[in-house]
Design an enzyme around this catalytic site. Structure first.
Site, PDB file in Angstrom:
ATOM      1  N   HIS A  51       0.837  -1.196   0.000  1.00  0.00           N
ATOM      2  CA  HIS A  51       0.000   0.000   0.000  1.00  0.00           C
ATOM      3  C   HIS A  51       0.874   1.248   0.000  1.00  0.00           C
ATOM      4  CE1 HIS A  51      -3.785  -2.160   1.744  1.00  0.00           C
ATOM      5  NE2 HIS A  51      -3.328  -2.727   0.642  1.00  0.00           N
ATOM      6  N   GLU A 108       0.830   3.885   1.885  1.00  0.00           N
ATOM      7  CA  GLU A 108       1.301   4.267   3.222  1.00  0.00           C
ATOM      8  C   GLU A 108       2.482   3.395   3.631  1.00  0.00           C
ATOM      9  OE1 GLU A 108      -3.286   4.585   3.227  1.00  0.00           O
ATOM     10  OE2 GLU A 108      -1.749   3.307   2.328  1.00  0.00           O
ATOM     11  N   CYS A 140      -6.154   1.518   5.548  1.00  0.00           N
ATOM     12  CA  CYS A 140      -6.736   0.250   5.987  1.00  0.00           C
ATOM     13  C   CYS A 140      -6.186  -0.095   7.375  1.00  0.00           C
ATOM     14  CB  CYS A 140      -6.390  -0.861   4.997  1.00  0.00           C
ATOM     15  SG  CYS A 140      -4.657  -1.365   5.039  1.00  0.00           S
ATOM     16  N   CYS A 160      -2.289  -0.681   7.403  1.00  0.00           N
ATOM     17  CA  CYS A 160      -1.549   0.581   7.324  1.00  0.00           C
ATOM     18  C   CYS A 160      -1.734   1.410   8.583  1.00  0.00           C
ATOM     19  CB  CYS A 160      -1.961   1.363   6.082  1.00  0.00           C
ATOM     20  SG  CYS A 160      -1.417   0.569   4.545  1.00  0.00           S
TER      21      CYS A 160
END
Length: 160
Positions: A79, A81, A107, A110
């Site tokens: 992801h 992040e 999410c 993260c």
């Protein structure tokens, strides 16, 4: 002179960073900022040097019928992040007490990384429903806020 707020400025940079994404499902960008300076950026995609999903015949999650927000481990990509935090660590840059600007709400995976990295605030543009992520935020001191979007004229925020 009309000047964009820092929130708008860094959010627009996160949106620009998302254009580098190699994910076939969703393009997400993140920018980590401390004291008004960019420390790191990240976008979602396969690990460095590995083939992207489009080079391997498509998205594994699509082939398996995995719904958005479920079974994050069934994805070749990291992801945005995660990549931003990893890039900072790779270059020896502390993200403690920084903010992270994201095109999408983080999410749960993260969110856990953001909390443990010492990032104090998440500013996002688009909603992403993850009940566990919201529960983690409520139990932590992490500040999370969404910038309002005017689809016709861009991101809304007070000017500086």
């Amino acid at each position: 002179m009309i000047r964009k707020s820092k929130d708008v400025y860094f959010s627009e940079i996160a949106d620009l960073v998302s254009t580098r994404s190699t994910c076939l499902r969703n393009h997400v960008g993140a920018v980590i900022v401390k004291d008004g300076q960019i420390l790191s950026t990240g976008y979602n995609g396969a690990p460095k040097g590995l083939p992207h999903c489009d080079e391997l015949g498509g998205c594994l999650r699509e082939r398996l019928g995995v719904k958005s927000g479920e079974r994050h481990e069934l994805c070749r990509g990291l992801h945005a992040e995660q990549n931003a935090i990893i890039q900072a660590a790779y270059h020896g840059v502390s993200v403690k007490d920084a903010k992270i600007y994201c095109t999408t709400r983080a999410c749960s995976i993260c969110t856990k990384m953001i909390i443990n990295a010492g990032i104090t605030e998440v500013i996002f543009i688009e909603e992403y429903r993850d009940e566990l992520a919201m529960e983690l935020v409520e139990q932590s001191e992490l500040v999370v806020r969404q910038l309002e979007i005017d689809r016709k004229h861009g991101i809304n925020s007070p000017q500086e």
